[in-house]
Design a protein around this motif. Structure first.
Motif, PDB file in Angstrom:
ATOM      1  N   TYR A 156      -2.415  -9.605  -0.383  1.00 46.67           N
ATOM      2  CA  TYR A 156      -3.710  -9.840   0.272  1.00 46.67           C
ATOM      3  C   TYR A 156      -4.043 -11.334   0.260  1.00 46.67           C
ATOM      4  O   TYR A 156      -4.482 -11.897   1.271  1.00 46.67           O
ATOM      5  N   LEU A 157      -3.823 -11.987  -0.875  1.00 43.51           N
ATOM      6  CA  LEU A 157      -4.109 -13.420  -0.974  1.00 43.51           C
ATOM      7  C   LEU A 157      -3.184 -14.225  -0.073  1.00 43.51           C
ATOM      8  O   LEU A 157      -3.587 -15.270   0.470  1.00 43.51           O
ATOM      9  N   TYR A 158      -1.953 -13.749   0.119  1.00 45.42           N
ATOM     10  CA  TYR A 158      -1.034 -14.445   1.022  1.00 45.42           C
ATOM     11  C   TYR A 158      -1.562 -14.412   2.461  1.00 45.42           C
ATOM     12  O   TYR A 158      -1.534 -15.433   3.162  1.00 45.42           O
ATOM     13  N   VAL A 159      -2.056 -13.257   2.900  1.00 48.68           N
ATOM     14  CA  VAL A 159      -2.624 -13.176   4.251  1.00 48.68           C
ATOM     15  C   VAL A 159      -3.830 -14.109   4.362  1.00 48.68           C
ATOM     16  O   VAL A 159      -4.003 -14.815   5.365  1.00 48.68           O
ATOM     17  N   TRP A 196       1.279  -1.888 -13.339  1.00 53.47           N
ATOM     18  CA  TRP A 196       0.741  -3.248 -13.373  1.00 53.47           C
ATOM     19  C   TRP A 196       1.005  -3.968 -12.055  1.00 53.47           C
ATOM     20  O   TRP A 196       0.211  -4.807 -11.619  1.00 53.47           O
ATOM     21  N   PHE A 197       2.112  -3.646 -11.417  1.00 58.59           N
ATOM     22  CA  PHE A 197       2.487  -4.319 -10.172  1.00 58.59           C
ATOM     23  C   PHE A 197       1.945  -3.612  -8.927  1.00 58.59           C
ATOM     24  O   PHE A 197       1.672  -4.255  -7.915  1.00 58.59           O
ATOM     25  N   LEU A 198       1.776  -2.284  -8.993  1.00 55.43           N
ATOM     26  CA  LEU A 198       1.368  -1.517  -7.808  1.00 55.43           C
ATOM     27  C   LEU A 198       0.077  -0.731  -8.010  1.00 55.43           C
ATOM     28  O   LEU A 198      -0.336  -0.001  -7.113  1.00 55.43           O
ATOM     29  N   GLY A 199      -0.577  -0.871  -9.141  1.00 59.72           N
ATOM     30  CA  GLY A 199      -1.873  -0.253  -9.350  1.00 59.72           C
ATOM     31  C   GLY A 199      -1.832   1.262  -9.462  1.00 59.72           C
ATOM     32  O   GLY A 199      -0.790   1.863  -9.737  1.00 59.72           O
ATOM     33  N   LEU A 200      -2.999   1.869  -9.214  1.00 59.74           N
ATOM     34  CA  LEU A 200      -3.148   3.326  -9.332  1.00 59.74           C
ATOM     35  C   LEU A 200      -3.107   4.037  -7.986  1.00 59.74           C
ATOM     36  O   LEU A 200      -3.243   5.258  -7.933  1.00 59.74           O
ATOM     37  N   GLY A 201      -2.962   3.286  -6.894  1.00 66.04           N
ATOM     38  CA  GLY A 201      -2.879   3.912  -5.578  1.00 66.04           C
ATOM     39  C   GLY A 201      -4.081   3.589  -4.715  1.00 66.04           C
ATOM     40  O   GLY A 201      -5.188   3.379  -5.220  1.00 66.04           O
ATOM     41  N   PRO A 202      -3.900   3.527  -3.397  1.00 66.10           N
ATOM     42  CA  PRO A 202      -5.007   3.224  -2.480  1.00 66.10           C
ATOM     43  C   PRO A 202      -6.173   4.196  -2.659  1.00 66.10           C
ATOM     44  O   PRO A 202      -5.999   5.413  -2.607  1.00 66.10           O
ATOM     45  N   GLY A 203      -7.347   3.659  -2.907  1.00 66.45           N
ATOM     46  CA  GLY A 203      -8.545   4.491  -3.062  1.00 66.45           C
ATOM     47  C   GLY A 203      -8.667   5.174  -4.396  1.00 66.45           C
ATOM     48  O   GLY A 203      -9.530   6.042  -4.575  1.00 66.45           O
ATOM     49  N   HIS A 204      -7.870   4.781  -5.370  1.00 65.45           N
ATOM     50  CA  HIS A 204      -7.855   5.461  -6.662  1.00 65.45           C
ATOM     51  C   HIS A 204      -8.558   4.687  -7.768  1.00 65.45           C
ATOM     52  O   HIS A 204      -8.420   5.036  -8.946  1.00 65.45           O
ATOM     53  N   SER A 205      -9.305   3.626  -7.427  1.00 64.55           N
ATOM     54  CA  SER A 205      -9.964   2.888  -8.509  1.00 64.55           C
ATOM     55  C   SER A 205     -11.340   2.397  -8.084  1.00 64.55           C
ATOM     56  O   SER A 205     -12.221   3.199  -7.770  1.00 64.55           O
ATOM     57  N   GLY A 228      -7.044  -2.956  -8.820  1.00 58.36           N
ATOM     58  CA  GLY A 228      -6.931  -1.617  -9.392  1.00 58.36           C
ATOM     59  C   GLY A 228      -6.125  -0.670  -8.525  1.00 58.36           C
ATOM     60  O   GLY A 228      -5.316   0.118  -9.024  1.00 58.36           O
ATOM     61  N   ASP A 229      -6.316  -0.754  -7.217  1.00 51.27           N
ATOM     62  CA  ASP A 229      -5.606   0.136  -6.289  1.00 51.27           C
ATOM     63  C   ASP A 229      -4.146  -0.270  -6.096  1.00 51.27           C
ATOM     64  O   ASP A 229      -3.248   0.578  -6.078  1.00 51.27           O
ATOM     65  N   LEU A 230      -3.901  -1.582  -5.912  1.00 51.25           N
ATOM     66  CA  LEU A 230      -2.592  -2.053  -5.452  1.00 51.25           C
ATOM     67  C   LEU A 230      -1.854  -2.922  -6.460  1.00 51.25           C
ATOM     68  O   LEU A 230      -0.725  -3.334  -6.189  1.00 51.25           O
ATOM     69  N   MET A 242       0.833  -1.214   0.000  1.00 51.30           N
ATOM     70  CA  MET A 242       0.000   0.000   0.000  1.00 51.30           C
ATOM     71  C   MET A 242       0.864   1.260   0.000  1.00 51.30           C
ATOM     72  O   MET A 242       0.597   2.207  -0.749  1.00 51.30           O
ATOM     73  N   ILE A 243       1.892   1.263   0.831  1.00 49.73           N
ATOM     74  CA  ILE A 243       2.769   2.437   0.914  1.00 49.73           C
ATOM     75  C   ILE A 243       3.501   2.638  -0.411  1.00 49.73           C
ATOM     76  O   ILE A 243       3.589   3.760  -0.924  1.00 49.73           O
TER      77      ILE A 243
END
Length: 466
Positions: A392-395, A316-325, A382-384, A88-89
């Motif tokens: 997320y899937l790992y958790v 493609w690897f980090l998306g458009l940013g948290p809350g951006h999609s 989209g975000d990440l 996320m960061i």
């Protein structure tokens, strides 16, 4: 040297205190919509953003857990959550998203996992866990009874109806918030989850009461027009059947009843002219499906629109940013609470507006949220990006491997994943913390049973020696 029964199951110092904190934390996510629907400031919906991390911090710092496996589980889950936060960061830095975006997105996605940490950090003690379970079940019963009361009082005008939505939309139990808030879906889901839990979790309750409770939840789902709840639950059951395919006996025990139920349902939809079946007939009888169908075009619109804004390969690897999609944060929270969050530095992205324009341009999303392109799995990707989705899937895999102790636990996780394909209910705190609680409590119950068996075996060994 033998270990006494009292030494193993006696609640250790700090256990009761942490359990009370655990219940308070859960309540701050379970009841805020109920209070805000009666005039409390909307900021009450954000209280759990502070309380839950505080509860987790206190639980970890004061835990008296000594068991090495329990400590290892806490460490593994912490590492997975750390990976998610790191993604996320990194995504926020790449896309210049606000710090408040990181914080809220982490709470929406990571809160149930960090809450599991608080539950796992409670020393195993069956009596203490039983008290917590009873309190949570009381919360769930209140939610169900309130929804049943609303189903009667709203049509005759004796219960205050918020602006917006139909009467059915406002049969929400404790998850009020006005029409269109999806509170009815959340309320029904929680009612059904607890009703199913009661069949194995409360041995002294008569079976007829449990059956009556389950039927009441089915009535709640039908009368509140929450048909997508049945869709997600059946989807979760189908997934459970698939994962049980290696165990032939269990596979058949789930598959045969499921096939019969689905067959009877499809026959009824096609052949019986019953009013309560009309919404399902509306889904099945129209030529809107297929790769080029209207349903697929609008449902997966986010996957066409989001990549059009990629500026580098890293997107493609980090998306458009948290809350951006297409997440709950981008799709709803930053829009509904803009006056509160924008001054704090919250940022948005034009692709979210594009997705909303696509929604308004199609008639299908106006008929059912099943067709909405704003849903959790699309939002995480989209975000990440793929790295964030992988984290997320790992958790989730840790929870699946280490905490899901029975088929019911796996069903909770699988059906919740199906909800994430429909809308953003997978980012709803009330839903997700309920799932976290039920998973954690069953894990504790299983550990307590293992200890009981160990004590019984040790007592038998001591008896043989003397």
């Amino acid at each position: 040297m033998s270990v006494s029964h009292d030494e193993l199951i006696r609640p250790k110092q700090g256990t009761i205190k942490n359990s009370i904190l655990f219940l308070v934390g859960f309540a701050t996510a379970f009841f805020p919509r109920f209070f805000s629907s009666f005039g409390f400031p909307s900021a009450i919906n954000f209280v759990h953003f502070i309380v839950i991390p505080a509860v987790v911090g206190i639980a970890i710092l004061t835990t008296q857990v000594k068991d090495r496996k329990q400590i290892a589980l806490i460490g593994e889950l912490s590492f997975g959550i750390g990976m998610l936060l790191t993604c996320m960061i990194a995504s926020a830095l790449l896309n210049q998203a606000g710090i408040i975006n990181i914080f809220i997105d982490f709470i929406l996605l990571g809160e149930p996992f960090i809450f599991l940490l608080a539950i796992i950090a409670i020393p195993v003690g069956s009596q203490n866990i039983k008290k917590v379970t009873n309190w949570l079940f009381g919360f769930a019963i209140f939610n169900l009874l309130l929804a049943l009361a609303q189903s009667v009082l709203l049509p005759i005008g004796l219960y205050p109806k918020p602006e917006g939505g139909t009467i059915q939309d406002n049969i929400v139990g404790v998850f009020g918030g006005g029409g269109g808030s999806a509170g009815n879906y959340i309320s029904c889901t929680i009612s059904i989850y607890f009703a199913l839990y009661s069949f194995n979790g409360f041995k002294t309750v008569p079976r007829w009461i449990k059956i009556a409770g389950l039927l009441a939840t089915v009535y709640q789902t039908q009368v509140s027009d929450s048909k997508q709840v049945f869709l997600a639950l059946v989807g979760g059951l189908i997934c459970l059947v698939l994962v049980k395919s290696k165990d032939v006996r269990k596979f058949l025990s789930y598959l045969i009843p499921l096939v019969l139920i689905v067959a009877v349902f499809f026959w009824a939809v096609k052949n019986l002219n019953l009013e309560f079946l009309s919404p399902y007939r509306n889904w099945l009888d129209r030529d809107i499906w297929g790769i080029d169908g209207e349903a697929a075009q609008i449902k997966f619109a986010a996957f066409r629109l989001i990549p059009s804004y990629y500026e580098t390969l890293l997107n493609w690897f980090l998306g458009l940013g948290p809350g951006h999609s297409a997440s709950r944060l981008g799709g709803w929270v930053l829009r509904d609470y803009a006056s509160m969050l924008t001054p704090l530095g919250a940022t948005t992205h034009p692709v979210t507006a594009d997705i909303w324009r696509a929604i308004y341009a199609s008639y299908l999303p106006q008929e059912s949220t099943v067709y909405f392109p704003l849903f959790t799995w699309a939002g995480i990707w989209g975000d990440l990006g793929f790295l964030g989705l992988g984290a997320y899937l790992y958790v989730c895999s840790i929870v699946w491997r280490r905490i899901c102790v029975n088929d019911y636990s796996k069903f909770l996780l699988l059906s919740t994943a199906i909800f994430g394909l429909i809308l953003t209910q997978m980012e709803e705190p009330g839903h997700m913390l309920t799932v976290a609680c039920l998973l954690g409590l069953q894990w504790h119950e299983t550990q307590a049973k293992k200890r009981d068996r160990f004590l019984a075996a040790q007592s038998a060994m001591d008896a043989d020696l003397f």
